[in-house]
Design a protein around this motif. Structure first.
Motif, PDB file in Angstrom:
ATOM      1  N   THR A 192      23.828  21.965 -17.539  1.00  0.00           N
ATOM      2  CA  THR A 192      22.734  22.066 -18.053  1.00  0.00           C
ATOM      3  C   THR A 192      22.265  21.030 -17.087  1.00  0.00           C
ATOM      4  O   THR A 192      20.193  21.264 -16.654  1.00  0.00           O
ATOM      5  CB  THR A 192      22.384  20.542 -19.390  1.00  0.00           C
ATOM      6  OG1 THR A 192      23.120  21.899 -20.475  1.00  0.00           O
ATOM      7  CG2 THR A 192      21.620  20.090 -19.507  1.00  0.00           C
ATOM      8  N   SER A 193      22.601  20.619 -16.066  1.00  0.00           N
ATOM      9  CA  SER A 193      22.452  19.203 -14.976  1.00  0.00           C
ATOM     10  C   SER A 193      21.449  20.545 -13.649  1.00  0.00           C
ATOM     11  O   SER A 193      20.838  20.670 -13.524  1.00  0.00           O
ATOM     12  CB  SER A 193      23.061  18.401 -14.850  1.00  0.00           C
ATOM     13  OG  SER A 193      23.886  17.848 -15.297  1.00  0.00           O
ATOM     14  N   PHE A 194      22.574  21.446 -13.870  1.00  0.00           N
ATOM     15  CA  PHE A 194      21.763  22.994 -13.092  1.00  0.00           C
ATOM     16  C   PHE A 194      20.593  23.082 -13.081  1.00  0.00           C
ATOM     17  O   PHE A 194      19.832  23.435 -12.152  1.00  0.00           O
ATOM     18  CB  PHE A 194      22.669  23.481 -12.870  1.00  0.00           C
ATOM     19  CG  PHE A 194      22.623  24.661 -12.047  1.00  0.00           C
ATOM     20  CD1 PHE A 194      22.691  24.801 -10.351  1.00  0.00           C
ATOM     21  CD2 PHE A 194      22.233  25.910 -12.674  1.00  0.00           C
ATOM     22  CE1 PHE A 194      22.094  25.665  -9.961  1.00  0.00           C
ATOM     23  CE2 PHE A 194      22.112  26.788 -11.355  1.00  0.00           C
ATOM     24  CZ  PHE A 194      22.033  26.794 -10.501  1.00  0.00           C
TER      25      PHE A 194
ATOM     26  N   LYS B 198      24.809  29.180 -27.402  1.00  0.00           N
ATOM     27  CA  LYS B 198      26.753  29.852 -26.588  1.00  0.00           C
ATOM     28  C   LYS B 198      27.559  28.505 -27.130  1.00  0.00           C
ATOM     29  O   LYS B 198      28.246  29.000 -28.305  1.00  0.00           O
ATOM     30  CB  LYS B 198      26.734  30.309 -25.829  1.00  0.00           C
ATOM     31  CG  LYS B 198      26.621  29.614 -24.392  1.00  0.00           C
ATOM     32  CD  LYS B 198      26.629  30.600 -23.274  1.00  0.00           C
ATOM     33  CE  LYS B 198      25.919  31.657 -22.370  1.00  0.00           C
ATOM     34  NZ  LYS B 198      26.108  31.332 -21.329  1.00  0.00           N
ATOM     35  N   GLU B 199      27.462  27.606 -26.893  1.00  0.00           N
ATOM     36  CA  GLU B 199      27.823  26.660 -26.575  1.00  0.00           C
ATOM     37  C   GLU B 199      28.350  25.331 -28.213  1.00  0.00           C
ATOM     38  O   GLU B 199      29.173  25.749 -28.369  1.00  0.00           O
ATOM     39  CB  GLU B 199      28.228  25.590 -25.440  1.00  0.00           C
ATOM     40  CG  GLU B 199      27.055  24.513 -25.450  1.00  0.00           C
ATOM     41  CD  GLU B 199      26.189  23.591 -24.698  1.00  0.00           C
ATOM     42  OE1 GLU B 199      27.894  22.815 -23.990  1.00  0.00           O
ATOM     43  OE2 GLU B 199      25.703  22.832 -24.288  1.00  0.00           O
ATOM     44  N   ILE B 200      27.279  25.444 -28.617  1.00  0.00           N
ATOM     45  CA  ILE B 200      27.731  25.412 -30.389  1.00  0.00           C
ATOM     46  C   ILE B 200      28.054  26.224 -31.283  1.00  0.00           C
ATOM     47  O   ILE B 200      28.395  25.850 -32.229  1.00  0.00           O
ATOM     48  CB  ILE B 200      27.128  23.755 -30.843  1.00  0.00           C
ATOM     49  CG1 ILE B 200      25.602  24.329 -30.024  1.00  0.00           C
ATOM     50  CG2 ILE B 200      26.421  23.249 -29.330  1.00  0.00           C
ATOM     51  CD1 ILE B 200      24.101  23.851 -30.851  1.00  0.00           C
TER      52      ILE B 200
ATOM     53  N   GLU C  35      29.746  11.418 -13.004  1.00  0.00           N
ATOM     54  CA  GLU C  35      31.823  11.240 -13.050  1.00  0.00           C
ATOM     55  C   GLU C  35      32.373  13.023 -13.050  1.00  0.00           C
ATOM     56  O   GLU C  35      33.275  13.510 -12.941  1.00  0.00           O
ATOM     57  CB  GLU C  35      32.312  10.548 -14.489  1.00  0.00           C
ATOM     58  CG  GLU C  35      32.462   9.037 -14.840  1.00  0.00           C
ATOM     59  CD  GLU C  35      32.654   8.544 -12.928  1.00  0.00           C
ATOM     60  OE1 GLU C  35      33.334   8.545 -12.570  1.00  0.00           O
ATOM     61  OE2 GLU C  35      31.398   7.041 -13.394  1.00  0.00           O
ATOM     62  N   THR C  36      31.139  13.989 -12.623  1.00  0.00           N
ATOM     63  CA  THR C  36      31.614  15.420 -13.093  1.00  0.00           C
ATOM     64  C   THR C  36      33.007  15.215 -11.322  1.00  0.00           C
ATOM     65  O   THR C  36      31.292  15.567 -10.704  1.00  0.00           O
ATOM     66  CB  THR C  36      30.292  16.516 -13.653  1.00  0.00           C
ATOM     67  OG1 THR C  36      29.984  16.129 -14.554  1.00  0.00           O
ATOM     68  CG2 THR C  36      30.880  17.769 -12.491  1.00  0.00           C
ATOM     69  N   ALA C  37      33.600  15.892 -11.760  1.00  0.00           N
ATOM     70  CA  ALA C  37      34.427  15.678  -9.682  1.00  0.00           C
ATOM     71  C   ALA C  37      33.935  16.807  -9.316  1.00  0.00           C
ATOM     72  O   ALA C  37      33.717  16.872  -8.105  1.00  0.00           O
ATOM     73  CB  ALA C  37      35.918  17.154 -10.517  1.00  0.00           C
TER      74      ALA C  37
ATOM     75  N   ILE D 147      22.754  16.309  -9.633  1.00  0.00           N
ATOM     76  CA  ILE D 147      22.163  15.238 -10.765  1.00  0.00           C
ATOM     77  C   ILE D 147      23.413  15.114 -11.800  1.00  0.00           C
ATOM     78  O   ILE D 147      24.623  16.140 -12.113  1.00  0.00           O
ATOM     79  CB  ILE D 147      21.219  16.930 -11.184  1.00  0.00           C
ATOM     80  CG1 ILE D 147      20.280  16.563 -10.603  1.00  0.00           C
ATOM     81  CG2 ILE D 147      20.681  16.016 -12.255  1.00  0.00           C
ATOM     82  CD1 ILE D 147      19.712  17.554 -10.646  1.00  0.00           C
ATOM     83  N   SER D 148      23.363  14.310 -12.283  1.00  0.00           N
ATOM     84  CA  SER D 148      24.584  14.288 -13.262  1.00  0.00           C
ATOM     85  C   SER D 148      24.603  13.106 -14.519  1.00  0.00           C
ATOM     86  O   SER D 148      24.419  12.353 -14.215  1.00  0.00           O
ATOM     87  CB  SER D 148      26.080  13.973 -12.231  1.00  0.00           C
ATOM     88  OG  SER D 148      27.110  13.609 -12.945  1.00  0.00           O
ATOM     89  N   GLN D 149      24.343  13.884 -15.901  1.00  0.00           N
ATOM     90  CA  GLN D 149      24.390  12.790 -16.757  1.00  0.00           C
ATOM     91  C   GLN D 149      25.800  11.776 -16.955  1.00  0.00           C
ATOM     92  O   GLN D 149      25.304  10.747 -16.334  1.00  0.00           O
ATOM     93  CB  GLN D 149      24.332  13.382 -18.389  1.00  0.00           C
ATOM     94  CG  GLN D 149      24.239  12.823 -19.287  1.00  0.00           C
ATOM     95  CD  GLN D 149      25.428  12.224 -19.881  1.00  0.00           C
ATOM     96  OE1 GLN D 149      25.095  10.808 -19.983  1.00  0.00           O
ATOM     97  NE2 GLN D 149      26.482  12.836 -20.014  1.00  0.00           N
TER      98      GLN D 149
HETATM   99  C1  F6R Z   1      26.061  21.171 -21.517  1.00  0.00           C
HETATM  100  C2  F6R Z   1      26.862  20.335 -20.875  1.00  0.00           C
HETATM  101  C3  F6R Z   1      27.089  20.531 -19.882  1.00  0.00           C
HETATM  102  C4  F6R Z   1      27.055  19.202 -19.154  1.00  0.00           C
HETATM  103  C5  F6R Z   1      27.837  19.272 -17.523  1.00  0.00           C
HETATM  104  C6  F6R Z   1      27.521  18.493 -16.113  1.00  0.00           C
HETATM  105  O1  F6R Z   1      25.102  21.145 -22.846  1.00  0.00           O
HETATM  106  O2  F6R Z   1      26.484  19.328 -21.259  1.00  0.00           O
HETATM  107  O3  F6R Z   1      26.745  21.675 -19.037  1.00  0.00           O
HETATM  108  O4  F6R Z   1      25.500  19.117 -18.439  1.00  0.00           O
HETATM  109  O5  F6R Z   1      29.665  19.061 -18.197  1.00  0.00           O
HETATM  110  O6  F6R Z   1      27.497  17.299 -16.996  1.00  0.00           O
HETATM  111  P1  F6R Z   1      27.013  16.223 -15.816  1.00  0.00           P
HETATM  112  O7  F6R Z   1      25.428  16.095 -16.138  1.00  0.00           O
HETATM  113  O8  F6R Z   1      27.928  14.978 -16.947  1.00  0.00           O
HETATM  114  O9  F6R Z   1      27.302  15.988 -14.641  1.00  0.00           O
END
Ligand code: F6R
Length: 616
Positions: free
Chosen positions: A310-312, A495-497, A359-361, A354-356
């Motif tokens: 989603t961040s993408f 699709k994810e939910i 911590e996304t590796a 961008i990462s909510q």
């Molecule tokens: C979908 C979703 C994921 C995150 C992805 C990146 O609803 O939440 O696609 O957007 O895993 O996560 P972040 O933004 O935390 O890097």
């Protein structure tokens, strides 16, 4: 992935651990377990764990006497070994003296395991985690008792491992102690009188304390009821990043909504208001943290935007704003691809990561690669003090508050807004816009929350529509220009939910292949708001209609003509073309939500997913 929690103090540990795991369950939910140090005279470590959701663990704990004031808990998203009782955490060493919980992957576990097996160790699981338990056990043999001895054994074991991890260990020989460490995986410590806590994120601690400290890479924390000490891997005293949390526990609870996702969808207007708050200082747009000179931004020659999922999609929207407003060339790339390419990066390149979660590796690795090449990194994150924010040269926080549902909603819209603020910030520094132009855009942004509230007026119509779409064999989403990332995001959400097959396409590409998929009555959602491509998308709608599609159009209020082309229309208020994504995604989030509930799916914790993807 995986949530970890730990408590040492004067209260019954298991209650606090289970409360924490309930908060962290969004991070992984294929098994859960706790380890508690029980018994005063002759302490021992008791482990209770179960495959499946936390409720399974709760059921067995209800009939189990597990008294003790120090313990650790884990909720798992499997990486090594199928989800099962035996692979659930905590894991123990050969003698059962200690128990370990772990989030992440020990990449050299196979090699270490062979070494331990050759040494006579027997393993009870297929996990990489059990290896570290045995390794710590081996290093503790013959050592003195007490917190320092346990920390020595943990440090010695961690010096042998490669990979990303957050670990926490309890040991019967040091009954009031938890030793924890991390590398490239989140771990936050909680300070309070007479007790110490640890958690994968602040949401697990906020019920007890606001005084928190993010542990940094390769630091080791020793938690006792008297307080927390931190060292590096060589045992030298060190400090984490200590700060005060400024949001409340009820923000992380459902507040009467059936699911966190629905609550978070509704929180978006308020979240956007927060994102915008106080963004101008001395007549300038300001970032939250800037360790760069203005000149670095003035002389940049290219922007890469890197992110996942989603961040993408938020990054895709940003490209339009950055190019249009700041007049800078932008490439948007999936972080996991960027990190293994050899992109041309110079000190004049700015990489927006961008990462909510922060911590996304893959996003962290992409940012680290950019910095290693001397490019500048700007982080867009929702989590203050996250790994990404700490590593970046500048940070803009989205301020969406904690997002608990696995499917991202309010993080997405606030990311778009933050990115568009960044575009205005760059436009201002690079003199690509007149002051009255960017001020005008800021005013339009300020009106967004109220306009978004109007979209919720159509919620019951969207719910009815969802009931008619839920049993289709697929749903297609089409869009052009800024409508394209929203089409992709609408498909991802669905699709994810709901597990319904959903795909997003550039509307102009349909006739180059995907149109072959259209079946009689098959639903196609078209982003058809006002703007310079509206006429084009209407032609694309006609193409799919002619092949039997049922078209749901997302259009601008007042566009009655669209009704001649679409079977159903959902209206959003009129805004500037680049601001539409924040409004048009809301009906798609609601559509996905209602379809998933119609199908009886587990909305907040969809299968196979986890909230924070801290493994590659
Ligand atoms: C979908 C979703 C994921 C995150 C992805 C990146 O609803 O939440 O696609 O957007 O895993 O996560 P972040 O933004 O935390 O890097």
């Amino acid at each position: 992935m995986c949530g970890i929690i730990g408590y040492t103090g004067t209260a019954p540990a298991v209650d606090i651990l289970m409360q924490g795991l309930a908060t962290l369950e969004y991070r992984g939910y294929d098994s859960a377990g706790v380890a508690v140090v029980t018994g005063n005279g002759n302490p021992r470590v008791r482990v209770v764990k179960r495959a499946g959701k936390l409720s399974n663990l709760r059921e067995i704990l209800d009939g189990t006497w597990l008294e003790g004031r120090t313990g650790v808990g884990h909720t798992r998203w499997a990486t090594h070994g199928e989800p099962s009782d035996r692979n659930s955490h905590p894991h123990q060493d050969s003698d059962g003296d200690l128990a370990v919980i772990h989030n992440g992957i020990f990449e050299n576990f196979a090699e270490l395991k062979s070494e331990l097996i050759a040494d006579g160790h027997e393993f009870a699981s297929d996990t990489d985690t059990e290896v570290i338990a045995h390794l710590i056990g081996r290093h503790s043999d013959g050592l003195a008792r007490g917190p320092e001895a346990l920390a020595d054994a943990v440090r010695a074991a961690l010096r042998r491992v490669e990979g990303a991890f957050a670990v926490a260990v309890v040991d019967r020989r040091s009954p009031d102690t938890i030793v924890a460490s991390r590398r490239e995986a989140p771990l936050v410590l909680g300070h309070l009188d007479g007790a110490s806590l640890l958690s994968s994120d602040v949401a697990g601690l906020i019920r007890y304390t606001r005084d928190v400290e993010a542990l940094l890479d390769d630091q080791v924390a020793i938690l006792t009821p008297q307080g927390i000490t931190i060292t590096d891997l060589d045992g030298n005293r060190s400090e984490g990043h200590r700060y005060t949390v400024d949001w409340d526990v009820d923000v992380a609870e459902k507040q009467g909504y059936e699911h966190f996702m629905l609550k978070e969808i509704h929180e978006q207007p308020a979240a956007l208001r927060e994102t915008l708050l106080g963004r101008t200082r001395d007549g300038r747009i300001a970032l939250d943290e800037q360790r760069l000179d203005d000149d670095d931004f003035c002389h940049l020659d290219k922007v890469y935007v890197v992110a996942c999922g989603t961040s993408f999609h938020a990054g895709m929207v940003a490209k339009y704003a950055l190019e249009h407003w700041a007049r800078v060339p932008v490439e948007v790339e999936i972080a996991s691809e960027f990190r293994y390419r050899d992109p041309i990066l110079t000190p004049h390149t700015v990489v927006v990561a961008i990462s909510q979660s922060g911590e996304t590796a893959d996003t962290l690795a992409a940012a680290a690669h950019a910095r290693a090449q001397r490019a500048k990194v700007v982080a867009i994150s929702n989590v203050v003090g996250s790994s990404l924010a700490r590593e970046a040269d500048a940070v803009l926080y989205t301020r969406a508050g904690p997002e608990i549902a696995v499917a991202s909603t309010k993080a997405f819209t606030t990311q778009i807004l933050a990115l568009e603020l960044l575009a205005l910030f760059l436009a201002q520094l690079r003199r690509a816009m007149f002051p009255e132009e960017w001020q005008d855009q800021l005013q339009r942004m300020a009106a967004l929350p109220e306009l978004m509230e109007q979209v919720f007026g159509q919620e019951s119509a969207i719910r009815q529509l969802a009931a008619t779409v839920a049993h289709a064999s697929y749903v297609m989403f089409v869009g052009r220009q800024v409508g394209l990332p929203i089409a992709l995001e609408g498909a991802l959400k669905l699709k994810e939910i709901s597990y319904l097959h959903a795909e997003g396409f550039p509307a102009g590409e349909m006739k180059h292949g995907p149109i072959a998929l259209i079946e009689q009555g098959g639903p196609v959602v078209a982003l058809a708001t006002a703007g310079h491509v509206r006429g084009k998308i209407v032609s694309n709608i006609q193409e799919v209609k002619a092949r039997g599609a049922t078209v749901i159009a997302i259009a601008t209020e007042g566009d009655t003509e669209i009704k001649a082309h679409a079977d159903h229309v959902i209206y959003v208020p009129e805004v500037h073309e680049l601001l539409y994504p924040m409004l048009t995604v809301v009906p798609l989030q609601l559509l996905a939500y209602f379809i998933a509930t119609e199908l009886g799916c587990d909305v907040d914790q969809p299968r196979n997913l986890a909230k924070t993807v801290t493994v590659e």
